[in-house]
Design a protein around this motif. Structure first.
Motif, mmCIF file in Angstrom:
data_model
loop_
_atom_site.group_PDB
_atom_site.id
_atom_site.type_symbol
_atom_site.label_atom_id
_atom_site.label_comp_id
_atom_site.label_asym_id
_atom_site.label_seq_id
_atom_site.Cartn_x
_atom_site.Cartn_y
_atom_site.Cartn_z
ATOM 1 N N LYS A 157 0.808 -1.217 0.000
ATOM 2 C CA LYS A 157 0.000 0.000 0.000
ATOM 3 C C LYS A 157 0.842 1.268 0.000
ATOM 4 N N THR A 158 2.163 1.137 0.140
ATOM 5 C CA THR A 158 3.045 2.301 0.180
ATOM 6 C C THR A 158 3.735 2.469 -1.170
ATOM 7 N N PRO A 159 3.450 3.515 -1.916
ATOM 8 C CA PRO A 159 4.150 3.733 -3.188
ATOM 9 C C PRO A 159 5.665 3.810 -2.972
ATOM 10 N N GLY A 160 6.397 3.077 -3.768
ATOM 11 C CA GLY A 160 7.848 3.088 -3.634
ATOM 12 C C GLY A 160 8.377 2.246 -2.494
#
Length: 353
Positions: free
Chosen positions: A27-30
């Protein structure tokens, strides 16, 4: 959790192989991405058992919104090897068609060439198509764990010097007793992944790869496939994923690593001087001194001169030994991790074929 299958057509009519792949979306971009596979050597199953227990843990983390980075898990990475049986014994280390180790001959490419692995796949054999599919998936991550096991062994790992000492968190999370620092000079899966990262920039070789990890984890021995062990290994893998920020959790749960760290040049490969029955005098986990009796080989049993003693060349920790009790001349018997280099010459690359 998304479950899919990669279908690999066989090299003869009417045969195909199915490779199950489990994916969790972060769920965390990058966020850091992880790739975990087991049983590339198809008869090495402790990793498959660990993945069986890890996947429900990851599903629970997903339900709690704790998956931060993408995770891919391949619990049985070699359906071709799994189907190879000779006189009732699984032959999972070598491809019977090409006589090639399933964990060798992976393409050595730069990271920017990743997509070329899947180009014109039909011109490759089934085994090479499998290898290319696996490598393509792994190169989409920053953390790659290839779960293997030895014959009879302590928990240890082969870790490229480019990842050390940052990778001590993995060794600690899995409660390893030894780390072998490898030189990155083979075409094994973990080294093919590392090669792509090292040569990400054409003409420049990176000697340090912070934030990345490509490792062969040896989950003890082939017979160490038990529920409690597998669950403990799964918990260790989850601790590592938390420590690296792939899964949300308490990062302080990983202790410091206190095991032995030995370059491959410091590994004494104990080999049989002649063929015969093997009598082991020492077990894995034993600390030995130079001159200690390790093995007796009964090359001419019953005769006065029919036994040959094999002694430790220097002080060290016995990390592995073979499960067979008959040796061919020059066959491997043990690996001993030592504080100083072996006097035996070693070519760059893996300790074994």
């Amino acid at each position: 959790m998304d479950i899919s299958e990669i279908i690999i057509a066989g090299d003869t009519a009417g045969i195909e192989w199915r490779l199950p792949v489990f994916r969790f979306k972060g769920k965390t971009p990058g966020g850091p991405k992880a790739y975990i596979q087991a049983a590339l050597h198809a008869n090495e199953l402790p990793g498959t058992a660990a993945a069986h227990f890890l996947l429900p843990m990851l599903s629970e983390a997903e339900n709690n919104g704790a998956i931060l980075g993408d995770i891919t898990v391949v619990p049985q990475a070699n359906p071709i090897g799994t189907a190879q049986s000779h006189f009732g014994e699984l032959q999972g280390r070598f491809d019977l068609g090409s006589r090639t180790n399933f964990n060798r001959d992976f393409p050595l490419i730069a990271l920017g060439e990743r997509d070329s692995l899947l180009s014109d796949l039909d011109r490759h054999s089934a085994t090479d198509r499998l290898k290319r599919q696996l490598l393509h998936m792994a190169l989409g991550a920053e953390l790659m764990l290839d779960l293997h096991c030895d014959d009879e062994a302590l928990q240890y790992a082969y870790i490229d010097e480019a990842f050390w000492p940052e990778a001590a968190d993995l060794a600690a999370a899995l409660d390893m007793e030894a780390v072998f620092l490898s030189d990155g000079e083979s075409s094994a899966f973990e080294e093919a992944v590392a090669y792509a990262w090292k040569y990400e920039t054409a003409g420049q070789k990176k000697t340090s790869l912070p934030g990345r990890l490509s490792v062969t984890v040896e989950l003890r021995g082939t017979r160490d496939v038990y529920p409690d062990m597998a669950r403990k290994d799964a918990e260790g893998l989850l601790r590592f994923l938390v420590a690296r920020g792939v899964v949300a959790g308490d990062k302080a749960a990983v202790p410091a690593f206190g095991g032995i760290v030995a370059p491959l040049d410091n590994i004494e490969m104990i080999r049989a001087p002649e063929s015969g029955a093997i009598l082991f005098h020492r077990d894995i986990g034993d600390k030995v001194k130079a001159g200690d009796l390790l093995v007796t080989i009964l090359n001419r049993p019953g005769q006065p001169d029919g036994a040959i003693e094999v002694r430790a060349p220097q002080d060290g920790l016995i990390v592995t030994r073979v499960s067979t009790r008959h040796a061919r001349r020059r066959s491997d018997l043990m690996k001993i991790a030592c504080a100083t280099a072996s006097s035996a010459a070693r070519k760059p690359g893996p300790l074994e074929a």
